[in-house]
Design a protein around this motif. Structure first.
Motif, short mmCIF file in Angstrom:
data_model
loop_
_atom_site.label_atom_id
_atom_site.label_comp_id
_atom_site.label_asym_id
_atom_site.label_seq_id
_atom_site.Cartn_x
_atom_site.Cartn_y
_atom_site.Cartn_z
N GLY A 1 0.70 3.86 2.66
CA GLY A 1 1.03 4.75 1.56
C GLY A 1 -0.18 5.50 1.05
O GLY A 1 -1.30 5.28 1.50
N LEU B 1 4.47 11.39 7.03
CA LEU B 1 4.20 10.07 6.46
C LEU B 1 4.42 9.01 7.52
O LEU B 1 5.41 9.06 8.27
CB LEU B 1 5.16 9.82 5.29
CG LEU B 1 5.24 8.40 4.74
CD1 LEU B 1 3.92 8.02 4.09
CD2 LEU B 1 6.38 8.30 3.75
N GLU C 1 3.41 -4.15 3.69
CA GLU C 1 3.47 -2.71 3.98
C GLU C 1 2.08 -2.10 3.88
O GLU C 1 1.25 -2.54 3.09
CB GLU C 1 4.39 -1.99 3.00
CG GLU C 1 5.81 -2.49 2.93
CD GLU C 1 6.02 -3.51 1.82
OE1 GLU C 1 7.17 -3.71 1.40
OE2 GLU C 1 5.01 -4.10 1.38
N LEU D 1 4.33 4.78 7.73
CA LEU D 1 4.20 3.49 7.06
C LEU D 1 4.39 2.37 8.07
O LEU D 1 5.22 2.49 8.98
CB LEU D 1 5.24 3.35 5.95
CG LEU D 1 5.21 4.38 4.84
CD1 LEU D 1 6.38 4.15 3.89
CD2 LEU D 1 3.90 4.33 4.09
N VAL E 1 8.03 4.19 -4.25
CA VAL E 1 7.46 2.97 -3.68
C VAL E 1 8.36 2.60 -2.50
O VAL E 1 9.58 2.50 -2.66
CB VAL E 1 7.40 1.82 -4.69
CG1 VAL E 1 6.85 0.56 -4.03
CG2 VAL E 1 6.55 2.22 -5.90
N TYR E 2 7.75 2.43 -1.35
CA TYR E 2 8.49 2.11 -0.14
C TYR E 2 8.35 0.62 0.16
O TYR E 2 7.24 0.07 0.17
CB TYR E 2 7.96 2.93 1.04
CG TYR E 2 8.41 4.37 0.97
CD1 TYR E 2 7.87 5.25 0.04
CD2 TYR E 2 9.39 4.86 1.83
CE1 TYR E 2 8.29 6.57 -0.04
CE2 TYR E 2 9.81 6.18 1.76
CZ TYR E 2 9.27 7.02 0.82
OH TYR E 2 9.70 8.33 0.74
N ARG F 1 13.34 2.50 -0.52
CA ARG F 1 12.39 3.15 -1.42
C ARG F 1 12.97 3.24 -2.81
O ARG F 1 14.18 3.26 -2.99
CB ARG F 1 12.00 4.54 -0.91
CG ARG F 1 13.12 5.57 -0.96
CD ARG F 1 12.63 6.89 -0.39
NE ARG F 1 13.65 7.93 -0.51
CZ ARG F 1 13.49 9.18 -0.07
NH1 ARG F 1 12.35 9.54 0.53
NH2 ARG F 1 14.44 10.06 -0.23
N THR G 1 8.49 11.05 -3.08
CA THR G 1 7.62 10.19 -3.87
C THR G 1 8.38 8.95 -4.31
O THR G 1 9.44 9.03 -4.92
CB THR G 1 7.10 10.94 -5.11
OG1 THR G 1 6.26 12.01 -4.68
CG2 THR G 1 6.31 10.01 -6.02
N THR H 1 4.61 -0.19 -1.04
CA THR H 1 3.45 0.70 -0.97
C THR H 1 3.82 2.04 -1.59
O THR H 1 4.89 2.58 -1.33
CB THR H 1 2.97 0.87 0.48
OG1 THR H 1 1.77 1.65 0.51
CG2 THR H 1 4.01 1.52 1.38
N GLN H 2 2.94 2.54 -2.45
CA GLN H 2 3.22 3.78 -3.18
C GLN H 2 2.95 4.98 -2.30
O GLN H 2 1.90 5.09 -1.66
CB GLN H 2 2.34 3.85 -4.43
CG GLN H 2 2.46 5.15 -5.22
CD GLN H 2 3.81 5.27 -5.91
OE1 GLN H 2 4.26 4.34 -6.59
NE2 GLN H 2 4.45 6.43 -5.77
N VAL H 3 3.90 5.89 -2.31
CA VAL H 3 3.74 7.18 -1.64
C VAL H 3 3.94 8.27 -2.68
O VAL H 3 4.96 8.28 -3.38
CB VAL H 3 4.76 7.35 -0.50
CG1 VAL H 3 4.70 8.77 0.06
CG2 VAL H 3 4.51 6.32 0.59
#
Length: 123
Positions: A9, A18, A6, A20, A92-93, A38, A90, A117-119
């Motif tokens: 983020g 957003l 991924e 990704l 982690v995806y 997520r 918010t 990946t952190q969002v």
């Protein structure tokens, strides 16, 4: 070797969009169901969106009005776009994939998972 990676983020402000990407080494990508999940802090991982091997798209009820998922078969990439993000987005995806038949909205049955990946959405 990572099968799913991924990217995209980071930090966003409320109202931003957003995007990704999930790059996969699985071939051919049209033989795999691929999904986005997520996990927010302190919560269980949840389904976001998915594309079946045949191209059928499914969205979670919570995000269906703000999300678009697409697959670039030639590039072996799946993209998730979420418009007008909120702090509640918010998380982690994660990208997931499987060549098996499954309930596509379920956490179970996916053979491959990305690292996530952190969002973070904050003003």
């Amino acid at each position: 070797q990572e099968r799913l990676v991924e990217s995209g983020g980071g930090f966003l402000q409320p109202g931003d969009s957003l995007s990704l990407s999930c790059a996969t080494s699985l071939r051919p990508v049209t033989m795999y169901n691929m999904g986005w999940f997520r996990q927010a802090p302190g919560k269980e991982r949840e389904f976001v969106a998915a594309i079946s091997w045949s191209g059928t798209i499914t969205y979670s009820d919570a995000l269906k009005d703000r999300s678009t998922v697409s697959r670039d078969n030639a590039g072996n990439t799946m993209v998730l776009q979420i418009d007008t993000v909120h702090p509640e987005d918010t998380a982690v995806y994660y990208c997931a994939a499987t060549g098996q038949t499954l309930v596509i909205t379920s956490l179970h049955g996916w053979d491959y998972w990305g690292q996530g990946t952190q969002v973070t959405v904050s003003s």
